[in-house]
Design a protein around this motif. Structure first.
Motif, PDB file in Angstrom:
ATOM      1  N   SER A 181      31.440  18.370   6.491  1.00 41.02           N
ATOM      2  CA  SER A 181      32.821  18.308   7.241  1.00 41.02           C
ATOM      3  C   SER A 181      33.848  17.552   6.071  1.00 41.02           C
ATOM      4  CB  SER A 181      32.764  17.449   8.338  1.00 41.02           C
ATOM      5  OG  SER A 181      32.117  16.428   8.320  1.00 41.02           O
ATOM      6  N   TYR A 182      34.807  18.068   5.596  1.00 35.33           N
ATOM      7  CA  TYR A 182      35.632  17.630   4.817  1.00 35.33           C
ATOM      8  C   TYR A 182      34.951  17.515   3.335  1.00 35.33           C
ATOM      9  CZ  TYR A 182      40.166  15.865   3.038  1.00 35.33           C
ATOM     10  OH  TYR A 182      41.240  15.865   2.096  1.00 35.33           O
ATOM     11  N   GLU A 209      32.957  22.851  12.123  1.00 37.11           N
ATOM     12  CA  GLU A 209      33.777  23.495  13.324  1.00 37.11           C
ATOM     13  C   GLU A 209      33.295  24.930  13.323  1.00 37.11           C
ATOM     14  OE1 GLU A 209      35.984  24.225  16.300  1.00 37.11           O
ATOM     15  OE2 GLU A 209      35.532  22.391  15.807  1.00 37.11           O
ATOM     16  N   SER A 229      27.219  14.401   7.966  1.00 35.12           N
ATOM     17  CA  SER A 229      28.299  13.975   8.648  1.00 35.12           C
ATOM     18  C   SER A 229      28.045  12.737   9.510  1.00 35.12           C
ATOM     19  CB  SER A 229      29.279  15.118   9.395  1.00 35.12           C
ATOM     20  OG  SER A 229      30.259  14.850  10.118  1.00 35.12           O
ATOM     21  N   ASP A 230      29.104  11.977   9.860  1.00 36.71           N
ATOM     22  CA  ASP A 230      28.946  10.933  10.795  1.00 36.71           C
ATOM     23  C   ASP A 230      30.377  11.118  11.716  1.00 36.71           C
ATOM     24  OD1 ASP A 230      31.271  10.075   9.257  1.00 36.71           O
ATOM     25  OD2 ASP A 230      30.353   7.964   9.100  1.00 36.71           O
ATOM     26  N   LEU A 231      30.850  12.300  11.814  1.00 39.79           N
ATOM     27  CA  LEU A 231      31.817  12.603  12.787  1.00 39.79           C
ATOM     28  C   LEU A 231      31.079  12.926  14.398  1.00 39.79           C
ATOM     29  CD1 LEU A 231      34.200  15.497  11.096  1.00 39.79           C
ATOM     30  CD2 LEU A 231      34.525  12.940  11.425  1.00 39.79           C
ATOM     31  N   GLU A 232      31.900  12.336  15.192  1.00 39.88           N
ATOM     32  CA  GLU A 232      31.583  12.435  16.549  1.00 39.88           C
ATOM     33  C   GLU A 232      30.805  13.547  16.889  1.00 39.88           C
ATOM     34  OE1 GLU A 232      33.188  11.674  20.878  1.00 39.88           O
ATOM     35  OE2 GLU A 232      34.149  10.339  19.516  1.00 39.88           O
ATOM     36  N   LYS A 233      31.892  14.819  16.587  1.00 40.68           N
ATOM     37  CA  LYS A 233      31.369  16.181  17.006  1.00 40.68           C
ATOM     38  C   LYS A 233      29.947  16.591  16.354  1.00 40.68           C
ATOM     39  CE  LYS A 233      33.296  20.565  17.475  1.00 40.68           C
ATOM     40  NZ  LYS A 233      34.706  21.487  17.551  1.00 40.68           N
ATOM     41  N   ALA A 234      29.792  16.042  15.027  1.00 40.80           N
ATOM     42  CA  ALA A 234      28.151  16.347  14.362  1.00 40.80           C
ATOM     43  C   ALA A 234      27.346  15.642  15.122  1.00 40.80           C
ATOM     44  CB  ALA A 234      28.376  15.661  12.853  1.00 40.80           C
ATOM     45  N   GLN A 235      27.407  14.512  15.667  1.00 37.74           N
ATOM     46  CA  GLN A 235      26.442  13.872  16.329  1.00 37.74           C
ATOM     47  C   GLN A 235      26.335  14.455  17.815  1.00 37.74           C
ATOM     48  OE1 GLN A 235      24.568  10.989  15.468  1.00 37.74           O
ATOM     49  NE2 GLN A 235      23.436  11.693  17.444  1.00 37.74           N
ATOM     50  N   LYS A 249      24.276  10.205   7.903  1.00 43.97           N
ATOM     51  CA  LYS A 249      25.498   9.573   8.139  1.00 43.97           C
ATOM     52  C   LYS A 249      25.934   9.244   6.733  1.00 43.97           C
ATOM     53  CE  LYS A 249      25.317   9.961  12.624  1.00 43.97           C
ATOM     54  NZ  LYS A 249      25.465   8.955  13.812  1.00 43.97           N
ATOM     55  N   LYS A 250      27.151   8.769   6.649  1.00 39.66           N
ATOM     56  CA  LYS A 250      27.803   8.309   5.533  1.00 39.66           C
ATOM     57  C   LYS A 250      26.859   6.876   4.941  1.00 39.66           C
ATOM     58  CE  LYS A 250      32.405   9.912   5.924  1.00 39.66           C
ATOM     59  NZ  LYS A 250      33.927   9.666   5.836  1.00 39.66           N
TER      60      LYS A 250
END
Length: 299
Positions: A181-182, A209, A229-235, A249-250
């Motif tokens: 992600s990004y 996404e 990724s450590d985005l909430e969606k990834a989790q 995670k980062k």
């Protein structure tokens, strides 16, 4: 020394070499830049685009050859470790007079370097043996980022390197999906390239996404998913998946620290899995027929 042994040795060179490379590279802060490149260089170029907040552009070298006006009035950075890639050379020729062409290469005597208007030479310790890209990729990645941003690392490179090595003790199996992600999306491309070259596994990369809309429907319980990724969606995705899954995670809040962490992590994951499998050499080195087809199209 074979390609797999060289891959391992050059990974470890980075612990000492990356701090020196960081001190050598001068930031440019170019606001009108376009990047091009193929293979690992595609991932390095795309990373710079993300770091720039999409102010920089990426255009495929073959597309540039077909429509050179796409680079008009920009500074075109052509990334190629060898400086011998046919598509990059053709792109440089096609865009002559339309833009300033700068080669980012480890070979200042290459045809690409001779054609271009300027050169950013990549200087790093390497064995000179054909192998999967590790330190060369990291050097080109940092050079590309330096075009649009100052290179600032918050933590000691050795700490980042050693944590990546510790975290890489996972087992890849079946079809492998690497999801970013990004700023980790270009690194998912790089990860997939190393899985192909070293392990010879079926693999693909995806944006977080987009994976939820497409690749997810092809997933089986025995496949592997790597989430960078450590985005909430990834989790949330990780928690719901029923397969061989890992989430990374980062490292910290520094973008460059994180980019380096994920780069080292990918390299160690692939290296460790080559050892788990008991491989005697990189897949690409042992598959002469496929390598011959690739070389005939690339060079």
């Amino acid at each position: 020394m074979n390609a797999l042994e060289a891959f391992e040795k050059e990974i470890y060179y980075q612990e000492e070499e990356i701090p020196r490379i960081l001190s050598d590279i001068k930031s440019i802060n170019d606001n009108v830049c376009t990047f091009t490149g193929a293979g690992d260089s595609y991932a390095a170029a795309l990373e710079a685009v993300y770091v720039s907040g999409h102010k920089a552009r990426f255009i495929d070298p073959l597309e540039l050859s077909l429509k050179p006006s796409l680079a008009k009035d920009s500074n075109l950075y052509i990334i190629s470790i060898s400086g011998s890639t046919k598509a990059n050379i053709e792109a440089a020729k096609a865009t002559k007079g339309l833009c300033k062409r700068i080669a980012i290469t480890a070979n200042p005597n290459s045809k690409l370097a001779q054609i271009c208007d300027d050169i950013i030479e990549l200087r790093y310790k390497h064995l000179g043996i054909l192998t999967a890209g590790s330190i060369g990729f990291t050097a080109s990645l940092l050079a590309a980022i330096s075009v649009i941003n100052k290179l600032e690392v918050n933590d000691d490179i050795k700490n980042i390197f050693r944590k990546a090595k510790r975290d890489a003790g996972i087992t890849l199996k079946d079809h492998i999906y690497t999801i970013g992600s990004y700023e980790t999306y270009p690194l998912s491309i790089y990860a997939t390239a190393k899985i192909y070259e070293v392990l010879g596994f079926k693999a693909q990369y995806a944006m977080l996404e987009q994976f939820c809309h497409m690749e997810l429907f092809s997933l089986s319980n025995t496949d592997t998913v790597l989430l960078l990724s450590d985005l909430e969606k990834a989790q949330e995705l990780y928690d719901k998946l029923d397969c061989n899954k890992y989430i990374f995670k980062k490292y910290n809040t520094s973008m460059l620290d994180n980019i380096l962490y994920y780069t080292f992590l990918i390299q160690f994951i692939v290296l460790k899995n080559a050892k788990i499998l008991g491989l005697s050499d990189c897949h690409f080195a042992e598959n002469e027929a496929i390598r011959s087809i690739s070389s005939s199209l690339i060079y």
